[in-house]
Design a protein around this motif. Structure first.
Motif, mmCIF file in Angstrom:
data_model
loop_
_atom_site.group_PDB
_atom_site.id
_atom_site.type_symbol
_atom_site.label_atom_id
_atom_site.label_comp_id
_atom_site.label_asym_id
_atom_site.label_seq_id
_atom_site.Cartn_x
_atom_site.Cartn_y
_atom_site.Cartn_z
ATOM 1 N N VAL A 203 17.377 19.137 0.154
ATOM 2 C CA VAL A 203 17.426 18.371 1.600
ATOM 3 C C VAL A 203 16.216 18.428 2.124
ATOM 4 O O VAL A 203 15.589 19.634 2.077
ATOM 5 N N LEU A 204 15.796 17.310 2.644
ATOM 6 C CA LEU A 204 14.251 17.344 3.155
ATOM 7 C C LEU A 204 14.500 16.782 4.328
ATOM 8 O O LEU A 204 15.424 15.878 4.985
ATOM 9 N N ARG A 205 13.447 16.874 5.216
ATOM 10 C CA ARG A 205 13.223 16.437 6.575
ATOM 11 C C ARG A 205 11.868 15.907 6.769
ATOM 12 O O ARG A 205 10.927 16.464 6.520
ATOM 13 N N ILE A 206 11.843 14.603 7.261
ATOM 14 C CA ILE A 206 10.476 13.885 7.433
ATOM 15 C C ILE A 206 9.838 14.840 8.760
ATOM 16 O O ILE A 206 10.283 15.056 9.729
ATOM 17 N N SER A 207 8.348 15.178 8.669
ATOM 18 C CA SER A 207 7.816 15.943 9.330
ATOM 19 C C SER A 207 6.375 15.217 9.824
ATOM 20 O O SER A 207 5.875 15.734 10.948
ATOM 21 N N ASP A 208 6.205 13.984 9.185
ATOM 22 C CA ASP A 208 4.965 12.966 9.634
ATOM 23 C C ASP A 208 5.337 12.368 10.724
ATOM 24 O O ASP A 208 6.350 11.332 10.772
ATOM 25 N N GLU A 209 4.764 12.550 11.756
ATOM 26 C CA GLU A 209 4.725 11.598 13.073
ATOM 27 C C GLU A 209 4.571 10.177 12.636
ATOM 28 O O GLU A 209 5.154 9.278 13.132
ATOM 29 N N LYS A 210 3.618 9.988 11.952
ATOM 30 C CA LYS A 210 3.185 8.438 11.740
ATOM 31 C C LYS A 210 4.298 7.781 10.980
ATOM 32 O O LYS A 210 4.676 6.683 11.458
ATOM 33 N N LEU A 211 5.205 8.362 10.124
ATOM 34 C CA LEU A 211 6.227 7.889 9.361
ATOM 35 C C LEU A 211 7.367 7.586 10.405
ATOM 36 O O LEU A 211 8.122 6.585 10.332
ATOM 37 N N ILE A 212 7.657 8.777 11.120
ATOM 38 C CA ILE A 212 8.792 8.653 12.229
ATOM 39 C C ILE A 212 8.532 7.459 13.029
ATOM 40 O O ILE A 212 9.400 6.887 13.607
ATOM 41 N N LYS B 113 0.828 -1.121 0.157
ATOM 42 C CA LYS B 113 0.014 0.144 -0.175
ATOM 43 C C LYS B 113 0.739 1.257 0.021
ATOM 44 O O LYS B 113 1.563 1.516 0.717
ATOM 45 N N VAL B 114 0.621 2.092 -1.201
ATOM 46 C CA VAL B 114 1.430 3.423 -1.183
ATOM 47 C C VAL B 114 0.817 4.323 -0.159
ATOM 48 O O VAL B 114 -0.543 4.607 -0.490
ATOM 49 N N GLN B 115 1.370 5.217 0.459
ATOM 50 C CA GLN B 115 0.970 6.253 1.513
ATOM 51 C C GLN B 115 1.701 7.398 1.381
ATOM 52 O O GLN B 115 2.818 7.443 1.006
ATOM 53 N N ARG B 116 0.867 8.506 1.547
ATOM 54 C CA ARG B 116 1.603 9.986 1.543
ATOM 55 C C ARG B 116 2.088 10.277 3.044
ATOM 56 O O ARG B 116 1.252 9.847 4.096
ATOM 57 N N TYR B 117 3.160 10.965 3.108
ATOM 58 C CA TYR B 117 3.703 11.360 4.524
ATOM 59 C C TYR B 117 4.363 12.856 4.219
ATOM 60 O O TYR B 117 4.807 12.942 2.946
ATOM 61 N N ARG B 118 4.238 13.644 4.989
ATOM 62 C CA ARG B 118 4.418 14.927 5.205
ATOM 63 C C ARG B 118 6.061 15.043 5.423
ATOM 64 O O ARG B 118 6.728 14.532 6.108
ATOM 65 N N VAL B 119 6.683 16.170 4.453
ATOM 66 C CA VAL B 119 8.075 16.321 4.609
ATOM 67 C C VAL B 119 8.156 17.962 4.400
ATOM 68 O O VAL B 119 7.459 18.623 4.091
ATOM 69 N N GLU B 120 9.303 18.463 4.882
ATOM 70 C CA GLU B 120 9.555 19.643 4.521
ATOM 71 C C GLU B 120 11.155 19.911 3.836
ATOM 72 O O GLU B 120 11.943 19.170 4.318
ATOM 73 N N ILE B 121 10.881 20.532 2.734
ATOM 74 C CA ILE B 121 12.170 20.884 2.062
ATOM 75 C C ILE B 121 12.851 22.139 2.485
ATOM 76 O O ILE B 121 12.310 23.182 2.912
ATOM 77 N N VAL B 122 13.894 21.625 3.272
ATOM 78 C CA VAL B 122 14.802 22.798 4.158
ATOM 79 C C VAL B 122 15.675 23.448 3.181
ATOM 80 O O VAL B 122 16.219 24.356 3.807
ATOM 81 N N HIS B 123 16.327 22.772 2.249
ATOM 82 C CA HIS B 123 17.304 23.643 1.387
ATOM 83 C C HIS B 123 17.177 22.926 -0.185
ATOM 84 O O HIS B 123 16.920 21.983 -0.442
ATOM 85 N N VAL B 124 17.185 24.048 -0.979
ATOM 86 C CA VAL B 124 17.397 23.685 -2.481
ATOM 87 C C VAL B 124 18.502 24.117 -2.968
ATOM 88 O O VAL B 124 18.554 25.305 -3.044
ATOM 89 N N SER B 125 19.524 23.321 -3.602
ATOM 90 C CA SER B 125 20.556 23.743 -4.359
ATOM 91 C C SER B 125 20.259 24.380 -5.800
ATOM 92 O O SER B 125 19.491 23.650 -6.304
ATOM 93 N N HIS B 126 21.156 25.427 -6.156
ATOM 94 C CA HIS B 126 20.912 25.727 -7.381
ATOM 95 C C HIS B 126 21.817 25.160 -8.422
ATOM 96 O O HIS B 126 23.032 24.889 -8.072
ATOM 97 N N GLN B 127 21.318 24.426 -9.305
ATOM 98 C CA GLN B 127 21.848 23.380 -10.035
ATOM 99 C C GLN B 127 21.446 23.492 -11.712
ATOM 100 O O GLN B 127 20.396 23.601 -12.102
#
Length: 445
Positions: free
Chosen positions: A372-381, A349-363
């Motif tokens: 760079v991302l950080r998991i913010s969804d307590e269920k996934l943690i 089962k595919v599920q959605r989980y919240r994350v926060e993009i904390v940095h984007v590199s110019h490429q």
């Protein structure tokens, strides 16, 4: 004016212009425009300069690309304001920025691609791949007797760990068992084998004379080799119009030598997550999964690159969260802020989980570590502790667009990790025009 002096006027004017710009950061902003750009038809973009001067932009194909809404070949612009780019049709256009209409400052090659829409993945997949030859993963000593010390014929022939043996005596080879007769004939006749191998992308030729192992009673090359690998990862996308997919977000390497596997053949199949070993600081954890019994092949594996595995796929896999394809975002569109990832932590089962993009590199060119991302969804943690191995390839969605894929976990902070831009994966899949790559390597998740 003397003709020789006239030649130097543009140079003098340009020098005066740069002097007038003042700060180093301002000068950099003038020349920071990329050499190459990918744009999606109908999705506007901007080029920033923030320089208080007037200039002229020449476009060779205004039917493909318009500047500030103009359909003309030449457009006067104020570099103090963002330059608006509107891609009209698929194709290529060259944009030339000129000062005073004659002094060239920058040339940008723009590739306009059709409106791209893909199915985001998230499904856990089983990966089975065979290399395009025999990968050398070790040397072993052959006990030849005759009061001689044990030797490794392969090492003596200059064959190194990570080398890929592609031909022996001119014939393709991917299984030593199939050429045991050739090896025995070489040893008994004392006629060396002619070996062709790949090393760091280059072809190398050498000769190798097998030794007779008194204990095994067989002729040996003194090499440990491997020709296949298997594992678990996550599907990133399926592009229905092109019939291709992308997965993993990072290269598959040999577990012993860390050498990227050169694909000879391979396939991806359905996989079922059975348990999770949670991530902790210093231990990235992992998904435990098995291949679904008698599952059909989802697609083949044609390429293994720094941005994942790619191949053909004929239909959308089961368990997708999207009934229709969604747009993709180019690297320049990705922003810091909330997003979500799609992945499986139990069964299929595919599920959605919240994350926060904390940095984007110019490429401007393909490179890893774009996000760079950080998991913010307590269920996934609670379930995984953060990012775990086997989660690599999980699609990242922002503002209704597919922007990238999870690729690596921070070993000492498993709630955080890296992602790559979907633009680079689409290039390696052959969906978008491909430029040059400059990849780096990290701990894969």
């Amino acid at each position: 004016m003397n003709s020789n002096l006239r030649k130097f006027v543009p140079v003098v004017v340009l020098i005066l212009f740069l002097c007038c710009l003042g700060t180093r950061s301002t000068v950099q902003s003038v020349f920071s425009w990329p050499d190459e750009m990918n744009l999606i038809k109908g999705q506007p973009a901007q080029l920033q300069a923030a320089v208080p001067v007037q200039a002229q932009i020449q476009v060779d194909h205004p039917d493909v690309l318009q500047v500030n809404g103009s359909a003309d070949h030449f457009t006067r612009v104020s570099l103090k304001s963002p330059v608006q780019l509107t891609p009209q049709h698929s194709g290529q256009a060259q944009l030339k920025l000129k000062l005073f209409g004659s002094i060239p400052l920058k040339t940008v090659n723009v590739h306009v691609v059709p409106d791209l829409r893909v199915f985001p993945g998230g499904q856990t997949i089983g990966v089975k791949v065979k290399s395009a030859g025999l990968l050398v993963v070790g040397h072993h000593l052959v006990k030849s007797g005759d009061n001689r010390s044990s030797v490794s014929p392969g090492e003596g022939a200059g064959i190194r760990l990570g080398d890929l043996i592609t031909h022996i005596n001119g014939s393709k080879v991917n299984d030593l068992a199939l050429i045991s007769g050739t090896i025995e004939q070489s040893g008994t006749s004392k006629k060396p084998l002619k070996v062709t191998l790949e090393r760091n992308g280059k072809k190398v030729q050498t000769e190798l004379l097998p030794e007779y192992d008194q204990e095994d009673r067989a002729w040996r090359l003194g090499l440990y080799v491997r020709n296949s690998a298997a594992g678990v990862g996550t599907l990133t996308f399926y592009a229905p119009d092109q019939g291709v997919y992308g997965a993993l977000g990072h290269v598959i390497t040999d577990m012993n030598t860390q050498t990227p596997i050169v694909v000879g053949s391979g396939e991806i199949v359905q996989s079922n997550v059975t348990s999770i070993s949670k991530s902790e600081s210093g231990d990235p954890g992992e998904k435990r999964a098995n291949f679904v019994k008698e599952s059909k092949t989802l697609g083949n594996i044609e390429r293994n690159t720094h941005f994942g595995i790619f191949g053909k796929m004929t239909e959308e896999p089961n368990h997708s969260l999207y009934p229709k394809p969604i747009p993709v975002a180019l690297a320049s569109e990705v922003k810091e802020g909330p997003a979500e990832i799609l992945t499986v932590v139990d069964g299929q089962k595919v599920q959605r989980y919240r994350v926060e993009i904390v940095h984007v590199s110019h490429q401007d060119k393909p490179a890893t570590k774009g996000i760079v991302l950080r998991i913010s969804d307590e269920k996934l943690i609670d379930k995984t502790g953060g990012i775990v191995q086997g989660m690599s390839g999980s699609p990242i969605i922002q503002n209704g667009k597919l922007i990238g894929a999870v690729t690596h976990v921070f070993v000492n902070d498993p709630k955080s990790g890296y992602g790559c831009f979907i633009e680079w994966m689409l290039q390696d899949a052959g969906v978008m025009l491909k430029d040059q790559q400059a990849p780096t390597s990290l701990k894969a998740s």
